[in-house]
Enzyme design. Structure first.
Site, PDB file in Angstrom:
ATOM      1  N   ASP A 122       9.742   0.928   4.754  1.00 60.76           N
ATOM      2  CA  ASP A 122      10.825   0.155   5.312  1.00 60.76           C
ATOM      3  C   ASP A 122      11.631   1.163   6.111  1.00 60.76           C
ATOM      4  O   ASP A 122      12.285   0.950   7.315  1.00 60.76           O
ATOM      5  CB  ASP A 122      11.537  -0.806   4.595  1.00 60.76           C
ATOM      6  CG  ASP A 122      10.734  -1.760   4.060  1.00 60.76           C
ATOM      7  OD1 ASP A 122       9.472  -1.991   4.414  1.00 60.76           O
ATOM      8  OD2 ASP A 122      11.164  -2.435   2.993  1.00 60.76           O
ATOM      9  N   GLU A 128      17.500   3.728  -2.345  1.00 59.37           N
ATOM     10  CA  GLU A 128      17.430   2.448  -2.912  1.00 59.37           C
ATOM     11  C   GLU A 128      16.457   2.498  -4.148  1.00 59.37           C
ATOM     12  O   GLU A 128      17.126   1.656  -5.164  1.00 59.37           O
ATOM     13  CB  GLU A 128      16.224   1.712  -1.781  1.00 59.37           C
ATOM     14  CG  GLU A 128      15.925   0.482  -2.148  1.00 59.37           C
ATOM     15  CD  GLU A 128      15.982  -0.337  -1.286  1.00 59.37           C
ATOM     16  OE1 GLU A 128      16.412  -0.332  -0.029  1.00 59.37           O
ATOM     17  OE2 GLU A 128      15.735  -1.787  -1.444  1.00 59.37           O
ATOM     18  N   GLY A 154      13.253 -10.371   4.191  1.00 57.15           N
ATOM     19  CA  GLY A 154      12.025  -9.570   4.364  1.00 57.15           C
ATOM     20  C   GLY A 154      11.875  -8.991   5.848  1.00 57.15           C
ATOM     21  O   GLY A 154      10.871  -8.194   5.726  1.00 57.15           O
ATOM     22  N   THR A 203       0.840  -1.086   0.184  1.00 53.31           N
ATOM     23  CA  THR A 203      -0.100  -0.163  -0.008  1.00 53.31           C
ATOM     24  C   THR A 203       0.924   1.204  -0.176  1.00 53.31           C
ATOM     25  O   THR A 203       0.513   2.377  -0.227  1.00 53.31           O
ATOM     26  CB  THR A 203      -0.856   0.206   1.210  1.00 53.31           C
ATOM     27  OG1 THR A 203      -0.217  -0.096   2.354  1.00 53.31           O
ATOM     28  CG2 THR A 203      -1.897  -1.203   1.266  1.00 53.31           C
ATOM     29  N   ASP A 204       2.239   1.231   0.455  1.00 48.57           N
ATOM     30  CA  ASP A 204       2.888   2.349   0.597  1.00 48.57           C
ATOM     31  C   ASP A 204       3.192   3.065  -0.893  1.00 48.57           C
ATOM     32  O   ASP A 204       3.571   4.371  -0.447  1.00 48.57           O
ATOM     33  CB  ASP A 204       4.322   2.052   1.742  1.00 48.57           C
ATOM     34  CG  ASP A 204       5.192   1.100   0.818  1.00 48.57           C
ATOM     35  OD1 ASP A 204       4.998   0.617  -0.326  1.00 48.57           O
ATOM     36  OD2 ASP A 204       6.606   1.225   1.339  1.00 48.57           O
TER      37      ASP A 204
HETATM   38  C1  GLA Z   1       9.096  -3.886   0.484  1.00 48.23           C
HETATM   39  C2  GLA Z   1       9.253  -2.557   0.078  1.00 48.23           C
HETATM   40  C3  GLA Z   1       8.175  -1.555   1.034  1.00 48.23           C
HETATM   41  C4  GLA Z   1       6.830  -2.163   0.826  1.00 48.23           C
HETATM   42  C5  GLA Z   1       6.790  -3.616   1.074  1.00 48.23           C
HETATM   43  C6  GLA Z   1       5.243  -4.228   0.564  1.00 48.23           C
HETATM   44  O1  GLA Z   1       9.557  -4.096   1.732  1.00 48.23           O
HETATM   45  O2  GLA Z   1      10.406  -2.395   0.460  1.00 48.23           O
HETATM   46  O3  GLA Z   1       8.324  -0.161   0.377  1.00 48.23           O
HETATM   47  O4  GLA Z   1       6.287  -1.643  -0.356  1.00 48.23           O
HETATM   48  O5  GLA Z   1       7.740  -4.287   0.345  1.00 48.23           O
HETATM   49  O6  GLA Z   1       4.418  -3.616   1.511  1.00 48.23           O
END
Ligand code: GLA
Length: 397
Positions: free
Chosen positions: A184, A172, A136, A45-46
Protein backbone atom coordinates in the site's frame (compact mmCIF):
# COMPACT_ATOMS: atom_id res chain seq x y z
CA UNK A 1 -16.11 12.99 -14.25
CA UNK A 2 -14.37 16.10 -12.91
CA UNK A 3 -10.95 16.91 -14.24
CA UNK A 4 -8.20 15.95 -11.75
CA UNK A 5 -6.47 19.35 -11.95
CA UNK A 6 -9.74 21.10 -11.06
CA UNK A 7 -10.34 18.75 -8.11
CA UNK A 8 -6.76 19.34 -6.89
CA UNK A 9 -7.30 23.09 -6.98
CA UNK A 10 -10.62 22.88 -5.13
CA UNK A 11 -9.23 20.58 -2.47
CA UNK A 12 -6.12 22.77 -2.08
CA UNK A 13 -8.27 25.85 -1.54
CA UNK A 14 -10.48 23.97 0.93
CA UNK A 15 -7.66 22.52 3.03
CA UNK A 16 -5.87 25.89 3.16
CA UNK A 17 -9.07 27.51 4.33
CA UNK A 18 -9.44 24.78 6.96
CA UNK A 19 -5.89 25.46 8.12
CA UNK A 20 -6.52 29.20 8.34
CA UNK A 21 -9.65 28.66 10.41
CA UNK A 22 -7.93 26.36 12.89
CA UNK A 23 -4.35 27.62 13.01
CA UNK A 24 -4.23 31.02 11.28
CA UNK A 25 -3.09 32.45 7.99
CA UNK A 26 0.63 32.37 7.15
CA UNK A 27 2.56 32.86 3.90
CA UNK A 28 4.61 29.69 4.44
CA UNK A 29 1.78 27.16 4.83
CA UNK A 30 2.36 24.39 2.31
CA UNK A 31 -0.11 21.98 0.73
CA UNK A 32 0.57 18.34 -0.14
CA UNK A 33 -1.30 15.38 -1.61
CA UNK A 34 -0.80 11.61 -1.41
CA UNK A 35 -2.99 9.07 -3.20
CA UNK A 36 -4.95 6.03 -2.08
CA UNK A 37 -4.51 2.85 -4.06
CA UNK A 38 -6.37 -0.07 -5.54
CA UNK A 39 -4.74 -3.43 -6.06
CA UNK A 40 -5.71 -5.05 -9.37
CA UNK A 41 -4.40 -8.52 -8.48
CA UNK A 42 -1.90 -10.13 -6.09
CA UNK A 43 -3.55 -10.15 -2.68
CA UNK A 44 -1.93 -11.23 0.58
CA UNK A 45 1.23 -11.99 -1.37
CA UNK A 46 3.24 -8.96 -0.25
CA UNK A 47 4.31 -10.40 3.10
CA UNK A 48 4.99 -13.74 1.40
CA UNK A 49 7.71 -12.52 -0.95
CA UNK A 50 5.30 -12.55 -3.90
CA UNK A 51 4.19 -10.10 -6.57
CA UNK A 52 1.50 -7.43 -6.38
CA UNK A 53 -0.04 -5.21 -9.04
CA UNK A 54 -1.51 -2.08 -7.45
CA UNK A 55 -2.02 1.42 -8.80
CA UNK A 56 -2.33 4.81 -7.15
CA UNK A 57 -5.66 6.60 -7.54
CA UNK A 58 -6.40 10.24 -8.26
CA UNK A 59 -8.30 10.35 -4.95
CA UNK A 60 -6.40 10.53 -1.69
CA UNK A 61 -5.56 12.86 1.19
CA UNK A 62 -4.49 16.50 1.19
CA UNK A 63 -2.59 18.28 3.96
CA UNK A 64 -1.89 21.91 4.72
CA UNK A 65 1.06 22.15 7.06
CA UNK A 66 3.53 24.53 8.59
CA UNK A 67 6.55 24.06 10.87
CA UNK A 68 6.44 25.50 14.38
CA UNK A 69 9.19 27.01 16.53
CA UNK A 70 8.42 24.81 19.57
CA UNK A 71 8.00 21.02 19.97
CA UNK A 72 4.21 20.98 19.68
CA UNK A 73 2.35 18.90 17.11
CA UNK A 74 -1.19 19.99 16.28
CA UNK A 75 -3.52 18.03 14.02
CA UNK A 76 -6.99 18.58 12.64
CA UNK A 77 -9.01 16.47 10.17
CA UNK A 78 -11.76 18.12 8.13
CA UNK A 79 -13.29 14.66 7.59
CA UNK A 80 -13.14 13.31 11.14
CA UNK A 81 -14.11 16.54 12.88
CA UNK A 82 -15.38 14.79 16.01
CA UNK A 83 -11.86 14.56 17.41
CA UNK A 84 -11.35 18.34 17.09
CA UNK A 85 -7.82 19.71 17.25
CA UNK A 86 -5.45 17.13 18.66
CA UNK A 87 -2.51 18.70 20.41
CA UNK A 88 0.51 16.68 21.42
CA UNK A 89 4.28 17.05 21.18
CA UNK A 90 7.48 15.47 19.96
CA UNK A 91 7.99 14.29 23.54
CA UNK A 92 4.75 12.29 23.55
CA UNK A 93 5.16 9.95 20.59
CA UNK A 94 3.37 6.98 22.10
CA UNK A 95 0.45 5.23 20.36
CA UNK A 96 -2.84 5.84 22.11
CA UNK A 97 -6.33 4.98 20.83
CA UNK A 98 -7.75 8.26 22.06
CA UNK A 99 -5.55 10.02 19.48
CA UNK A 100 -7.53 8.35 16.65
CA UNK A 101 -6.21 8.95 13.14
CA UNK A 102 -3.33 11.10 14.41
CA UNK A 103 -1.54 7.89 15.44
CA UNK A 104 -0.62 7.55 11.74
CA UNK A 105 1.24 10.86 11.30
CA UNK A 106 2.65 10.55 14.82
CA UNK A 107 3.92 7.07 13.95
CA UNK A 108 5.68 8.43 10.89
CA UNK A 109 7.33 11.21 12.91
CA UNK A 110 8.39 8.61 15.48
CA UNK A 111 9.83 6.39 12.74
CA UNK A 112 11.82 9.20 11.09
CA UNK A 113 13.35 10.02 14.48
CA UNK A 114 14.02 6.33 15.17
CA UNK A 115 15.89 6.16 11.87
CA UNK A 116 18.13 9.08 12.82
CA UNK A 117 16.43 12.02 11.08
CA UNK A 118 16.58 15.08 13.33
CA UNK A 119 13.14 16.53 14.03
CA UNK A 120 13.63 19.19 16.72
CA UNK A 121 10.56 21.34 16.14
CA UNK A 122 6.92 20.39 15.61
CA UNK A 123 4.29 21.38 13.07
CA UNK A 124 0.61 22.13 12.57
CA UNK A 125 -1.22 19.95 10.07
CA UNK A 126 -4.77 19.96 8.71
CA UNK A 127 -5.90 17.11 6.48
CA UNK A 128 -8.81 16.72 4.11
CA UNK A 129 -9.44 13.65 1.96
CA UNK A 130 -11.64 12.63 -0.93
CA UNK A 131 -11.07 8.93 -0.28
CA UNK A 132 -13.46 6.95 1.93
CA UNK A 133 -11.84 6.15 5.30
CA UNK A 134 -11.25 2.58 6.35
CA UNK A 135 -12.68 1.22 3.11
CA UNK A 136 -9.68 -0.75 1.89
CA UNK A 137 -8.39 1.93 -0.49
CA UNK A 138 -5.44 2.56 1.84
CA UNK A 139 -6.38 5.81 3.46
CA UNK A 140 -3.86 4.94 6.19
CA UNK A 141 -0.99 4.33 3.74
CA UNK A 142 -1.88 7.59 1.98
CA UNK A 143 -1.69 9.40 5.31
CA UNK A 144 1.68 7.82 6.12
CA UNK A 145 3.16 8.70 2.73
CA UNK A 146 1.64 12.19 2.94
CA UNK A 147 3.26 12.77 6.34
CA UNK A 148 6.61 11.42 5.15
CA UNK A 149 6.52 13.58 2.03
CA UNK A 150 5.66 16.63 4.12
CA UNK A 151 8.43 15.96 6.67
CA UNK A 152 10.96 15.51 3.87
CA UNK A 153 9.91 18.80 2.29
CA UNK A 154 9.69 20.84 5.49
CA UNK A 155 12.87 19.56 7.15
CA UNK A 156 14.89 18.89 3.98
CA UNK A 157 15.52 15.15 4.59
CA UNK A 158 17.43 13.04 2.11
CA UNK A 159 15.11 10.09 1.49
CA UNK A 160 13.58 8.90 -1.77
CA UNK A 161 9.99 7.79 -2.33
CA UNK A 162 10.78 4.10 -1.82
CA UNK A 163 12.31 5.17 1.49
CA UNK A 164 9.08 7.00 2.35
CA UNK A 165 7.12 3.81 1.62
CA UNK A 166 9.40 1.76 3.88
CA UNK A 167 9.12 4.31 6.68
CA UNK A 168 5.32 4.24 6.31
CA UNK A 169 5.27 0.44 6.54
CA UNK A 170 7.66 0.42 9.52
CA UNK A 171 5.46 2.94 11.28
CA UNK A 172 2.29 0.97 10.56
CA UNK A 173 3.91 -2.29 11.75
CA UNK A 174 5.65 -1.01 14.83
CA UNK A 175 3.69 2.05 15.93
CA UNK A 176 0.16 1.11 14.82
CA UNK A 177 0.39 -2.64 15.36
CA UNK A 178 -0.75 -3.69 11.90
CA UNK A 179 1.66 -6.18 10.38
CA UNK A 180 1.07 -5.09 6.78
CA UNK A 181 3.36 -5.71 3.83
CA UNK A 182 4.84 -3.00 1.62
CA UNK A 183 2.20 -2.89 -1.12
CA UNK A 184 0.00 0.00 0.00
CA UNK A 185 2.72 2.45 0.96
CA UNK A 186 4.69 1.56 -2.18
CA UNK A 187 1.67 2.11 -4.43
CA UNK A 188 0.94 5.48 -2.84
CA UNK A 189 4.56 6.68 -2.86
CA UNK A 190 5.46 5.39 -6.34
CA UNK A 191 2.19 5.80 -8.26
CA UNK A 192 2.26 6.75 -11.92
CA UNK A 193 -0.67 8.07 -13.91
CA UNK A 194 -2.39 5.41 -16.06
CA UNK A 195 0.06 2.71 -14.93
CA UNK A 196 -0.07 -0.10 -12.41
CA UNK A 197 3.07 -1.15 -10.54
CA UNK A 198 4.23 -4.73 -10.96
CA UNK A 199 6.21 -5.09 -7.77
CA UNK A 200 8.27 -8.04 -6.61
CA UNK A 201 7.98 -7.66 -2.85
CA UNK A 202 10.97 -9.94 -2.23
CA UNK A 203 13.41 -7.58 -3.97
CA UNK A 204 11.40 -4.34 -4.33
CA UNK A 205 12.16 -4.45 -8.06
CA UNK A 206 9.27 -2.94 -9.93
CA UNK A 207 8.01 -2.17 -13.38
CA UNK A 208 5.31 0.25 -14.53
CA UNK A 209 2.73 -1.38 -16.77
CA UNK A 210 0.34 0.88 -18.72
CA UNK A 211 -3.31 0.11 -18.02
CA UNK A 212 -5.04 0.51 -21.33
CA UNK A 213 -8.72 -0.29 -20.96
CA UNK A 214 -10.13 0.71 -24.33
CA UNK A 215 -13.81 1.39 -23.75
CA UNK A 216 -13.81 0.20 -20.12
CA UNK A 217 -13.19 1.67 -16.68
CA UNK A 218 -12.20 0.66 -13.17
CA UNK A 219 -15.22 0.62 -10.89
CA UNK A 220 -14.82 0.29 -7.14
CA UNK A 221 -17.69 -1.01 -5.04
CA UNK A 222 -17.50 -0.31 -1.32
CA UNK A 223 -19.21 -2.82 1.00
CA UNK A 224 -19.54 -0.05 3.58
CA UNK A 225 -18.75 -2.67 6.17
CA UNK A 226 -16.47 -0.90 8.57
CA UNK A 227 -13.30 -2.76 9.30
CA UNK A 228 -10.08 -2.14 11.04
CA UNK A 229 -7.34 -4.48 9.98
CA UNK A 230 -5.67 -4.44 13.40
CA UNK A 231 -8.83 -5.97 14.86
CA UNK A 232 -9.42 -8.40 12.02
CA UNK A 233 -7.78 -11.68 11.11
CA UNK A 234 -5.05 -9.92 9.10
CA UNK A 235 -2.22 -10.52 11.56
CA UNK A 236 -3.35 -14.12 12.14
CA UNK A 237 -3.35 -14.81 8.37
CA UNK A 238 0.19 -13.58 8.30
CA UNK A 239 1.14 -15.87 11.20
CA UNK A 240 -0.50 -18.84 9.45
CA UNK A 241 1.53 -18.17 6.30
CA UNK A 242 4.71 -17.99 8.38
CA UNK A 243 3.92 -21.31 10.06
CA UNK A 244 3.35 -22.90 6.64
CA UNK A 245 6.66 -21.50 5.41
CA UNK A 246 8.56 -22.92 8.39
CA UNK A 247 7.03 -26.36 7.77
CA UNK A 248 7.93 -26.21 4.07
CA UNK A 249 11.48 -25.12 4.82
CA UNK A 250 12.07 -28.53 6.45
CA UNK A 251 11.67 -30.18 3.03
CA UNK A 252 12.52 -27.54 0.43
CA UNK A 253 15.08 -24.76 0.29
CA UNK A 254 13.00 -21.58 -0.01
CA UNK A 255 13.07 -18.13 1.58
CA UNK A 256 9.43 -17.24 1.01
CA UNK A 257 6.20 -18.80 -0.27
CA UNK A 258 6.72 -16.65 -3.34
CA UNK A 259 9.66 -18.88 -4.29
CA UNK A 260 7.36 -21.80 -5.09
CA UNK A 261 5.59 -22.68 -8.34
CA UNK A 262 2.19 -24.37 -8.17
CA UNK A 263 3.79 -27.72 -9.06
CA UNK A 264 6.36 -27.41 -6.29
CA UNK A 265 3.64 -26.50 -3.83
CA UNK A 266 1.64 -29.61 -4.74
CA UNK A 267 4.76 -31.71 -4.33
CA UNK A 268 5.70 -30.40 -0.89
CA UNK A 269 2.38 -29.27 0.62
CA UNK A 270 2.00 -32.28 2.91
CA UNK A 271 4.90 -30.96 4.95
CA UNK A 272 2.52 -28.28 6.22
CA UNK A 273 1.03 -29.83 9.34
CA UNK A 274 -2.03 -27.72 9.90
CA UNK A 275 -4.71 -27.91 7.17
CA UNK A 276 -5.67 -24.26 7.69
CA UNK A 277 -2.07 -23.13 7.23
CA UNK A 278 -1.89 -25.35 4.13
CA UNK A 279 -4.89 -23.57 2.59
CA UNK A 280 -3.42 -20.15 3.37
CA UNK A 281 -0.11 -21.11 1.77
CA UNK A 282 -1.88 -22.52 -1.27
CA UNK A 283 -3.53 -19.17 -1.87
CA UNK A 284 -0.25 -17.28 -1.43
CA UNK A 285 1.58 -19.52 -3.91
CA UNK A 286 -1.17 -19.71 -6.55
CA UNK A 287 -2.00 -16.01 -6.23
CA UNK A 288 1.61 -15.06 -6.82
CA UNK A 289 1.81 -17.18 -9.99
CA UNK A 290 -1.58 -15.85 -11.09
CA UNK A 291 -0.32 -12.28 -10.69
CA UNK A 292 2.71 -13.01 -12.86
CA UNK A 293 0.43 -14.50 -15.52
CA UNK A 294 -2.04 -11.62 -15.23
CA UNK A 295 0.64 -9.06 -15.96
CA UNK A 296 1.93 -11.13 -18.88
CA UNK A 297 -1.51 -11.37 -20.52
CA UNK A 298 -2.26 -7.72 -19.87
CA UNK A 299 0.98 -6.67 -21.56
CA UNK A 300 -0.09 -8.81 -24.52
CA UNK A 301 -3.35 -6.84 -24.65
CA UNK A 302 -5.56 -9.68 -23.39
CA UNK A 303 -7.81 -7.82 -20.94
CA UNK A 304 -10.42 -10.60 -21.11
CA UNK A 305 -7.99 -13.16 -19.68
CA UNK A 306 -6.89 -10.64 -17.08
CA UNK A 307 -10.55 -10.42 -16.05
CA UNK A 308 -10.84 -14.20 -15.73
CA UNK A 309 -7.78 -14.22 -13.50
CA UNK A 310 -9.38 -11.57 -11.30
CA UNK A 311 -12.31 -13.93 -10.79
CA UNK A 312 -10.01 -16.87 -10.01
CA UNK A 313 -8.15 -14.64 -7.56
CA UNK A 314 -11.39 -13.81 -5.76
CA UNK A 315 -12.44 -17.45 -5.49
CA UNK A 316 -9.02 -18.41 -4.12
CA UNK A 317 -8.98 -15.67 -1.50
CA UNK A 318 -12.57 -16.42 -0.54
CA UNK A 319 -12.19 -20.19 -0.22
CA UNK A 320 -8.57 -20.75 0.77
CA UNK A 321 -7.63 -17.51 2.49
CA UNK A 322 -11.10 -16.79 3.91
CA UNK A 323 -10.87 -13.02 4.22
CA UNK A 324 -13.90 -12.00 2.16
CA UNK A 325 -17.18 -12.61 3.98
CA UNK A 326 -20.68 -12.36 2.59
CA UNK A 327 -20.39 -8.67 1.71
CA UNK A 328 -17.38 -8.93 -0.63
CA UNK A 329 -18.56 -12.28 -2.01
CA UNK A 330 -21.96 -10.81 -2.87
CA UNK A 331 -20.44 -7.83 -4.67
CA UNK A 332 -18.09 -10.04 -6.70
CA UNK A 333 -20.66 -12.75 -7.51
CA UNK A 334 -23.23 -10.19 -8.62
CA UNK A 335 -20.61 -8.40 -10.72
CA UNK A 336 -19.70 -11.62 -12.57
CA UNK A 337 -23.33 -11.90 -13.73
CA UNK A 338 -23.29 -8.55 -15.56
CA UNK A 339 -22.68 -8.50 -19.31
CA UNK A 340 -19.83 -6.10 -19.92
CA UNK A 341 -18.10 -6.79 -16.60
CA UNK A 342 -14.68 -8.03 -17.70
CA UNK A 343 -13.48 -8.97 -14.24
CA UNK A 344 -14.23 -8.38 -10.57
CA UNK A 345 -12.61 -9.26 -7.26
CA UNK A 346 -12.12 -8.11 -3.72
CA UNK A 347 -9.17 -5.76 -3.29
CA UNK A 348 -6.96 -5.01 -0.29
CA UNK A 349 -6.81 -6.77 3.05
CA UNK A 350 -10.42 -8.00 3.09
CA UNK A 351 -12.84 -8.37 6.02
CA UNK A 352 -14.97 -5.62 4.42
CA UNK A 353 -13.59 -2.94 2.16
CA UNK A 354 -14.03 -2.87 -1.58
CA UNK A 355 -14.13 -4.84 -4.79
CA UNK A 356 -12.49 -3.65 -8.00
CA UNK A 357 -14.10 -4.40 -11.35
CA UNK A 358 -13.25 -3.68 -14.97
CA UNK A 359 -16.50 -2.69 -16.64
CA UNK A 360 -17.22 -1.70 -20.23
CA UNK A 361 -18.37 1.92 -20.54
CA UNK A 362 -21.81 1.05 -21.88
CA UNK A 363 -22.44 -1.42 -19.02
CA UNK A 364 -21.44 0.81 -16.09
CA UNK A 365 -24.91 2.19 -15.30
CA UNK A 366 -26.49 -1.26 -15.40
CA UNK A 367 -23.61 -2.67 -13.36
CA UNK A 368 -24.08 -0.11 -10.59
CA UNK A 369 -27.87 -0.46 -10.59
CA UNK A 370 -28.00 -4.26 -10.60
CA UNK A 371 -25.08 -5.03 -8.30
CA UNK A 372 -26.23 -2.25 -5.97
CA UNK A 373 -29.82 -3.56 -5.79
CA UNK A 374 -28.78 -7.19 -5.26
CA UNK A 375 -26.33 -6.15 -2.53
CA UNK A 376 -28.89 -4.06 -0.68
CA UNK A 377 -31.44 -6.85 -0.85
CA UNK A 378 -29.05 -9.45 0.54
CA UNK A 379 -27.00 -7.41 3.00
CA UNK A 380 -29.61 -4.91 4.16
CA UNK A 381 -27.68 -1.69 3.52
CA UNK A 382 -26.31 -0.02 0.40
CA UNK A 383 -22.91 -0.31 -1.25
CA UNK A 384 -21.23 2.76 -2.78
CA UNK A 385 -19.71 2.82 -6.24
CA UNK A 386 -16.90 4.98 -7.59
CA UNK A 387 -15.45 5.16 -11.08
CA UNK A 388 -11.77 5.76 -10.47
CA UNK A 389 -8.72 6.87 -12.41
CA UNK A 390 -5.10 5.90 -11.96
CA UNK A 391 -2.98 8.81 -10.82
CA UNK A 392 0.52 9.88 -9.78
CA UNK A 393 2.23 9.52 -6.42
CA UNK A 394 2.54 12.27 -3.79
CA UNK A 395 3.21 15.90 -4.59
CA UNK A 396 3.38 19.41 -3.21
CA UNK A 397 0.65 21.59 -4.66
C1 GLA B 1 -3.52 -4.72 3.27
C2 GLA B 1 -2.04 -4.57 3.63
C3 GLA B 1 -1.14 -4.89 2.44
C4 GLA B 1 -1.52 -6.22 1.81
C5 GLA B 1 -3.02 -6.30 1.57
C6 GLA B 1 -3.43 -7.66 1.09
O1 GLA B 1 -3.91 -3.76 2.35
O2 GLA B 1 -1.77 -3.27 4.09
O3 GLA B 1 0.20 -4.88 2.83
O4 GLA B 1 -1.06 -7.29 2.58
O5 GLA B 1 -3.76 -6.02 2.74
O6 GLA B 1 -2.91 -7.91 -0.16
Amino acid sequence: MKDTAAVRQEMKTAVLKGFEEKFGSFPDTRVYFAPGRVNLIGEHTDYNGGHVFPCALTIGIYAAARPRQDRKLRFYSMNLTRLGIVETSLDELVPDDSFGWTNYPKGVVYTFIKRGFAIETGFDMVIYGDIPNGSGLSSSAALEVLTGYMLRDIYGFDVDNVGLALIGQDSENNYNGMNCGIMDQFASAMGKKDNAIFLDTATLKYEYVPIVLDGAKLVIANTNKKHKLTDSGYNSRRDECETALRDLQRVVDIDTLGDLTEEQFEKYKDAIQDPICRKRAKHAVYENQRTIEAVRVLKAGNVERFGELMKEAHISISQDFEVTGIELDTLAEEAWKIDGCIGSRMTGGGFGGCTVSIVKDEAIDTFIAKVGAAYKKKIGYAADFYIVEIGNGPCRL
